[in-house]
Each structure stands twice: as structure tokens, then as C-alpha cells.
Design a protein around this motif. Structure first.
Motif, PDB file in Angstrom:
ATOM      1  N   ASP A 137      71.476  10.306  21.117  1.00 44.28           N
ATOM      2  CA  ASP A 137      70.218  10.892  21.747  1.00 44.28           C
ATOM      3  C   ASP A 137      69.013  10.602  20.955  1.00 44.28           C
ATOM      4  O   ASP A 137      68.015  10.007  21.554  1.00 44.28           O
ATOM      5  N   VAL A 138      69.091  10.390  19.671  1.00 45.90           N
ATOM      6  CA  VAL A 138      68.112   9.992  18.772  1.00 45.90           C
ATOM      7  C   VAL A 138      68.031   8.396  19.234  1.00 45.90           C
ATOM      8  O   VAL A 138      66.528   7.849  19.164  1.00 45.90           O
ATOM      9  N   SER A 139      68.768   7.689  19.298  1.00 47.60           N
ATOM     10  CA  SER A 139      68.667   6.167  19.531  1.00 47.60           C
ATOM     11  C   SER A 139      67.882   5.871  20.732  1.00 47.60           C
ATOM     12  O   SER A 139      67.122   4.968  20.928  1.00 47.60           O
ATOM     13  N   SER A 140      67.963   6.615  21.729  1.00 46.03           N
ATOM     14  CA  SER A 140      67.468   6.704  23.045  1.00 46.03           C
ATOM     15  C   SER A 140      66.109   6.946  23.112  1.00 46.03           C
ATOM     16  O   SER A 140      65.262   6.882  24.202  1.00 46.03           O
ATOM     17  N   ARG A 141      65.585   7.824  21.923  1.00 46.67           N
ATOM     18  CA  ARG A 141      64.412   8.295  21.972  1.00 46.67           C
ATOM     19  C   ARG A 141      63.542   7.668  20.865  1.00 46.67           C
ATOM     20  O   ARG A 141      62.332   8.058  20.907  1.00 46.67           O
ATOM     21  N   LEU A 142      63.634   6.751  20.087  1.00 46.36           N
ATOM     22  CA  LEU A 142      62.874   6.285  18.913  1.00 46.36           C
ATOM     23  C   LEU A 142      61.824   5.741  19.651  1.00 46.36           C
ATOM     24  O   LEU A 142      60.781   5.654  18.616  1.00 46.36           O
ATOM     25  N   SER A 143      61.538   5.326  20.854  1.00 44.47           N
ATOM     26  CA  SER A 143      60.361   4.441  21.293  1.00 44.47           C
ATOM     27  C   SER A 143      59.376   5.399  21.203  1.00 44.47           C
ATOM     28  O   SER A 143      58.037   4.928  21.098  1.00 44.47           O
ATOM     29  N   ILE A 144      59.423   6.761  21.126  1.00 39.53           N
ATOM     30  CA  ILE A 144      58.230   7.705  21.315  1.00 39.53           C
ATOM     31  C   ILE A 144      57.445   7.460  20.120  1.00 39.53           C
ATOM     32  O   ILE A 144      56.162   7.705  20.057  1.00 39.53           O
TER      33      ILE A 144
END
Length: 723
Positions: free
Chosen positions: A158-165
Motif C-alpha cells: 500500500d505504501v509503494s502505491s501511495r508514495l507519489s503523494i
């Protein structure tokens, strides 16, 4: 794919595949074709050696073996026995940092033209040409698939998919004409996140209701904490004052303009590349450990390290969130426990568990304390991500920026912080986490203070460490291994052994303990170990600390006379009970901690510092990772919000818009991201003492016998340690 993945694939190819791929590279870049016969293509020691088609005096050798110069000399000697050689091209999977110089030397020595293509050249070719890159990965398919197929924890994915924030928030801060309330910035960032897939040309929009629904689902507290409503922020983001970075379309429809969408797309690619580079970097570190069953271990170790790093930053952010409301938190993050849990979550086979955990722990430590620039970049990204996430999701709001707080803060630096800084003296500058924290705080305007009591405690700590080293380690330290010494409960002794036994990872290796002590001023200051509390040389040492770390020295003896002595004694006894120690030194330390905590409360009252429901009302703090004193204060009805954890200031530091906008490269390199880690599951001190005693007297034994005695004691300790 990142540079690290390409390099990993080149390293892991077998010799035959490497030769085939290099022929493709030479054909693509040099138009080289080879004679179908001739040469010395024996597939053995010499590897691929063949002449260029139409150029019978030009030979090419392809090899994965080390020792480029010796390989070229041997090949040339064999070739010229039966062939004319005017040019020899050598392709190697090794790195040759002085390739031009080596070519010139060999040309002068052998009398023929020499050209060398090393791993860096191969990496560039793979990056330039899609076909070569795809071919490379086809040869390494099992390796890449193995890494991709290992199970990760759901949280890590989940973190990997949200780092762009993180990049959305930073880009927004840099685009703002002035300084904006941070809670509003968070809300704006989530608006961008909700609109990132919009496209007016494809008739793809989001309404206010859709944006609100997504924000409430992912970060419900943000809407409540922001100073302005979602409608007000959308009005600002679509206004000319914001350039505008969001476009409002008819019927309450919103979308990102192409320029913003394209910019975010590029940022997402960069973030994904950082993740790839980090995984590749873990692989490179795994390769350096050289294990027989590397193929079996690699996928689990890589996943375990990656998941453990992610979880460590999550726990740090939890501590950051807890510090807002002065809730209890354990500043000591037990990485070894995180690694064990990660190994269970990724279903490591039982027979591999011990090896996976040990290798993961070793690689984790090396990433923390000798991170490459790419690794540091990714760690910074993780720290920012979790800090932002917990600020968004927590109950408390960021009401002041670090730059506003810094100039008025009066921070008393604790003994544990200074000792940790001293322990970092020999590690590379970019890995000196606590030292760099103090440096950044000082540069930002925070006044860091140190008392005579703290200087005396640090001085006594070094003298006690000296006594322990002289009595327990000096007779055998030259034959020690890291595995035998990292369990010592004295941080300075551990840091000595790391530098002594891993010189390549430190700025220099100490020759012995006295040489190590010279990093703290002069070895003679700490030689008097029969009385570790004597004040001899204390003033000289105090001057050294003040100069080295940019501290202000203050005397607080007169102020301490105003503190309730009876209360100080009660709190001190409570601290002693928690620490389970009754030595004279422990009693002094406990009393000093008790007095320092009461002193901070007294200072705040006497200076009429504003009392509020969060930490922003205070200016006077005690910078420490100590927690026992907090529980003791509460037990006697005293205010316990006296401690400022270093991590809090660094977390707050990265949220400051001024820091985001300047993007200072040097500051980014030394920005600490990890605090309070216990990577090794150290054995209890009594067991360590038994181990040292079991080594016994080594006098009269030769070096081989001494090493055997030490190994025997270490093996016996292993057998008696439960898992």
C-alpha cells in the motif's frame, strides 16, 4: 528498470548468457560481427575470444572474471604464439574506474591497441537501447521473476502505491505564491490526488462530491482540521492567484490541466524509479555477502529488508504523532523484532529463517549507517511520506512551522544525545544521524544548551566505557569479530568495533582504544578509570563538546536550589526502580535526570511560557530519548511534557515550506531519517560478561590458539541462546 536492476542482471548472468548478450551489444553499438571459427572460444578460463569478421588482426575477448589486466596479458600471450594481433577489445562485467589509464599502460606494454568496455559501459548501452535491455532481462528472467513474485506485507504494498503523494505536496508548496497553512496544504494535496487521472480531452472529470468522498474515505481528519472548507480550497486552486493548477469546467466538474497532469506523471515515474533503485540496491548489498544458496535466499532477504524498512518508518511516524499529545511511546525501535515479523509475513521457509533474518539485519544496518546517495534519497521519501500521512490522519493539527518555532526555542541537550553523537564520529558524514540533527537545528536558529551536569555525565560515561574496554576487551580485541562484539551494552565500545572491523565503511579505522578516544579530545582525559567521577580534565572536555557541536554552556546550580529536593529524590528513586539498577553511578544519573525534568518545568513557569493543549505553547525543552523520567513525573503529579524527542524536530523540519522550496542539496544529503534503532537483538549484559570471562587469560597463547579460544566461547554462547 533502474540502474541497480540492470547492474544486478549483468552480475547474475551465467558466463554463456553473458557472452551471447555482449555479442548483441557489440553488434548494436560497434557493428562488430565475428568469424564463425578461430579464436579460442573454449568456454573455460579464457571465455569468449574471437576475431572480428574482415579484420583478422582484431580480437575480442568477453569475460566475467576479475583481474582485467592479467586476463588481457594472458590472452595476448596465447594469441601471438600463432596469430598476428594488432588490436584487442576486452569486455568485462567488472567495473574499471581507471579504464583509460589501464588501456594506455597495456598499449605501451604490449605494443598493440587495447580497448576495454566495463560494466559501466554495458549499463549505458542497456539504458540507451530498449532491445538490449529486454534481451538482458530475458537472460535474467528467473531472477527478476523471483524478486517480483515474493509475497510482501499488505502494508508495504500500500505504501509503494501511495508514495507519489509526497511529490504532489512538494510540487504544490513550491507553486504557492506565499506560505500557506499546512492543514490547507494537506487538503490541497488530496484534491490533486483525487484529480490525477482526470483528462478533459477524454471527458474524464471529478465533481466536488466525488473529491469529497475520496478524501473522506482515505483521510477523513483532513477536512475537519483544515482552516478552510473544501469549496473554499477548490475556489482558490481554480483561481488566477494559483495560476490556476486546477480547471473548473461547467456543471461542477474539475480536472487537471495538461501541464500539471504531465508534471505529476513525470513525478510518478521518478518515484517509481526510486523504489526500483532501492530494491536494486538491496540486491547489490546481498551480492556482497556471497552465500552459496544465494538464489534461494535472495527473494526473501530483499523482500524482508524492504518490508522492515517500511515498517520502521511507519513506527517512527507513530511516535511523531504520539508526541503531539504527549502520549507514551517507545522511542527504542526494535528492528530485530520487525525483521522477524516481516520474515513470518512473507512466509520464509523454516529452514531458511535464521539465515534470512541474519542477512536482512546485516543489510538493514549497512543501509542505515552507510547509505548511498540513491538509498538516502529513498529513505528521505519514506520519512516524508509517513510524516505527511500521520499529520493528515492524526487528531492534532500542525499549527506552527519549524522556522517559526526555531528562533525562540531553548533546548537543553541530554547526555544520551551527546553520547550518540560521539559514537557517530567515525561513520561517513551523511550517516551521522544525531550529529546532523544538531547541526540542522543550530543552522535553523535553535539554541542548543548544555549544562555542567550533562558534560559530567558524558565524561563519566566515556571513562566507564574505557574501564570496561580495558578490563574485558583489550586482551583479545584484535582477534574479535563483529558477531562477538555487537552485543556489548556500551554504545561507544560497539562503535569502536564497527570502525575497527569495518574500515571500508568508516572515515578511518582506530588503531586501538586510545586512538579511538582521541576523537573526543585527548585520550589522557579518560585514562583515570579508578575514579570515573573525578573532575580532572572536565573543563577541557566541556570546551571540546561546546565547540564540536555548537552548544551554549549554561550553569544551572543556582536554579536547582529552587527545586523541591524531596520531590527530586522521590522521582529519582522511581527512575532507579524502572532501570533496575542501584549502582552509585546509576543513582547520580537518576538524580540528574530528575533535576533536569523539574528544572525545565521551573524554567517554563518562571519565564511565563504560554500553556496550551499542545506542544506549541512551550519554548524550553529537554532534548533526549529518555522515557523513564516521564513515567516517574506522572507518578508524582508533575507535568511530563518536558521532553523533546530529536525525531520530532526532524519530522517537523521536513514539513516546513521553506525547507521544501529551497531544496538545499547538501542539507538533503545529511538529513537524518532514522532514530532510536536497535537493529541487533543484544544478549543480556550478564550473558555477555559470562562470554568475556569464558575467553579467559590469553597470555602465553599464540595467535591461532587465541582465535580458537574466542571462537569456542562464542559458539558456546550461541548454543545457550534461545531463539
Amino acid at each position: 528498470m533502474s540502474d541497480n536492476f540492470i547492474s544486478l542482471a549483468i552480475e547474475q548472468m551465467n558466463t554463456g548468457d553473458f557472452e551471447l548478450w555482449c555479442q548483441e551489444v557489440l553488434a548494436r553499438d560497434k557493428s562488430y560481427q565475428f568469424e564463425p571459427t578461430g579464436g579460442m572460444h573454449d568456454g573455460g578460463q579464457d571465455g569468449f575470444v574471437r576475431s572480428i569478421s574482415g579484420e583478422t588482426t582484431h580480437y575480442v575477448q568477453i569475460s566475467k572474471e576479475k583481474g582485467t589486466s592479467s586476463k588481457i596479458r594472458k590472452t595476448f600471450a596465447r594469441l601471438r604464439k600463432s596469430r598476428e594481433v594488432q588490436k584487442l577489445s576486452y569486455i568485462t562485467s567488472q567495473s574499471e574506474s581507471e579504464r583509460d589509464l589501464l588501456e594506455a599502460k597495456l598499449k605501451l606494454e604490449l605494443g598493440v591497441e587495447i580497448e576495454i568496455f566495463d560494466s559501466r559501459w554495458l549499463l549505458i548501452q542497456a539504458k540507451l537501447h530498449d532491445g538490449l535491455r529486454q534481451s538482458l532481462f530475458s537472460f535474467s528472467k528467473d531472477l527478476i521473476d523471483g524478486l517480483n513474485n515474493v509475497k510482501h506485507s499488505d502494508r508495504s504494498l500500500d505504501v509503494s502505491s501511495r508514495l507519489s503523494i509526497v511529490s504532489y505536496l512538494e510540487a504544490h508548496v513550491c507553486s504557492l505564491p506565499g506560505t500557506e497553512n499546512f492543514q490547507n496544504v494537506c487538503l490541497d494535496t488530496l484534491v490533486y490526488d483525487a484529480l490525477v487521472d482526470t483528462d478533459p480531452d477524454a471527458d474524464n472529470f471529478c465533481s466536488t462530491a466525488t473529491i469529497r468522498e475520496q478524501i473522506q474515505k482515505d483521510h477523513p481528519n483532513v477536512l475537519a482540521k483544515a482552516n478552510e472548507t473544501l469549496d473554499e480550497r477548490l475556489a482558490f486552486l481554480t483561481s488566477k492567484a494559483n495560476d490556476p493548477r486546477i480547471r473548473r469546467h461547467p456543471n461542477d466538474q474539475f480536472a487537471l490541466p495538461y501541464s500539471v497532469r504531465n508534471s505529476f506523471g513525470e513525478d510518478n515515474v521518478k518515484v517509481a524509479a526510486k523504489s526500483d533503485q532501492f530494491v536494486g540496491s538491496i540486491n547489490q548489498r546481498f551480492n556482497s555477502e556471497m552465500h552459496e544458496n544465494a538464489g534461494e535466499l535472495r527473494p526473501f532477504v530483499v523482500a524482508c529488508v524492504q518490508d522492515a524498512i517500511t515498517e520502521t518508518y511507519r513506527k517512527q511516524a507513530m511516535n511523531f504523532a504520539a508526541s503531539f499529545t504527549n502520549r507514551d511511546f517507545d522511542a527504542d525501535i526494535r528492528v530485530f523484532e520487525i525483521i522477524r515479523l516481516a520474515a513470518k509475513q512473507i512466509d520464509v521457509p523454516e529452514q531458511l529463517t535464521e539465515q534470512v533474518e541474519a542477512l536482512s539485519s546485516k543489510i538493514f544496518r549497512k543501509i542505515c549507517y552507510s547509505a548511498s546517495e540513491e538509498e538516502q534519497d529513498y529513505l528521505n521519501l519514506l520519512m516524508k511520506f509517513f510524516t505527511i500521512q500521520f499529520v493528515m490522519d492524526g487528531d492534532q493539527a500542525v499549527t506552527s512551522y519549524f522556522s517559526d518555532m526555531a528562533a525562540s526555542m531553548r533546548v537543553y541537550v541530554g547526555t544520551d544525545i551527546i553520547v550518540r553523537c560521539l559514537s557517530e564520529t567515525l561513520v561517513p558524514e551523511t550517516s551521522r544521524g544525531m550529529t546532523n540533527s544538531l547541526k540542522l537545528l543550530t543552522e535553523a536558529g535553535v539554541r542548543l544548551r548544555v549544562t555542567r551536569q550533562t558534560i559530567s555525565e558524558v565524561f563519566s560515561h566515556i571513562r566507564l566505557s574505557t574501564r570496561v574496554f580495558r578490563n574485558e576487551y583489550e586482551p583479545w580485541f584484535r582477534h574479535a569479530t563483529l558477531e562477538q562484539t555487537i552485543n556489548c551494552d556500551r554504545i561507544l565500545i560497539r562503535s569502536f568495533f564497527y570502525a575497527f572491523l569495518e574500515p571500508g565503511r568508516h572515515v578511518r579505522a582506530p588503531r586501538d582504544w586510545s586512538d579511538y578516544l582521541r576523537n573526543f579530545g585527548a585520550a589522557v582525559w579518560f585514562a583515570k578509570t579508578d575514579d570515573i567521577t573525578t573532575d580532572e580534565y572536565l573543563d577541557e572536555f566541556g570546551s571540546f563538546l561546546v565547540d564540536k557541536f555548537g552548544l551554549d554552556f549554561v550553569e544551572i546550580d543556582e536554579i536547582l536550589q529552587n527545586i523541591d529536593a524531596e520531590l527530586a529524590t522521590k522521582i529519582s528513586n522511581d527512575i532507579l526502580q524502572q532501570r533496575d539498577s542501584t549502582t552509585d553511578g546509576s543513582k547520580i544519573l537518576a538524580m540528574n535526570d530528575s533535576q533536569m525534568a523539574l528544572f525545565v518545568n521551573f524554567e517554563r513557569t518562571s519565564r511565563s511560557e504560554r500553556i496550551s493543549n499542545n506542544l506549541y505553547g512551550f519554548k524550553t525543552w529537554w532534548l533526549t530519548e529518555e522515557t523513564a523520567v516521564l513515567r516517574a513525573l506522572r507518578n508524582y503529579g508533575q507535568k511530563a511534557d518536558v521532553i523533546m524527542h530529536p525525531q520530532f524536530l526532524m519530522n517537523h523540519f521536513i514539513l516546513d515550506p521553506n525547507v521544501m522550496k529551497t531544496g538545499n542539496g547538501q542539507r538533503k544529503k545529511i538529513m537524518p531519517t532514522l532514530f532510536g534503532l536497535r537493529i541487533t537483538d543484544r544478549i543480556p549484559p550478564n550473558e555477555m560478561k559470562d562470554f568475556v570471562r569464558s575467553i579467559g587469560d590469553l597470555a602465553g597463547l599464540d595467535e591461532t590458539a587465541q582465535k580458537a579460544r574466542i571462537r569456542h566461547a562464542a559458539n558456546r554462547l550461541k548454543r545457550t541462546r534461545p531463539r
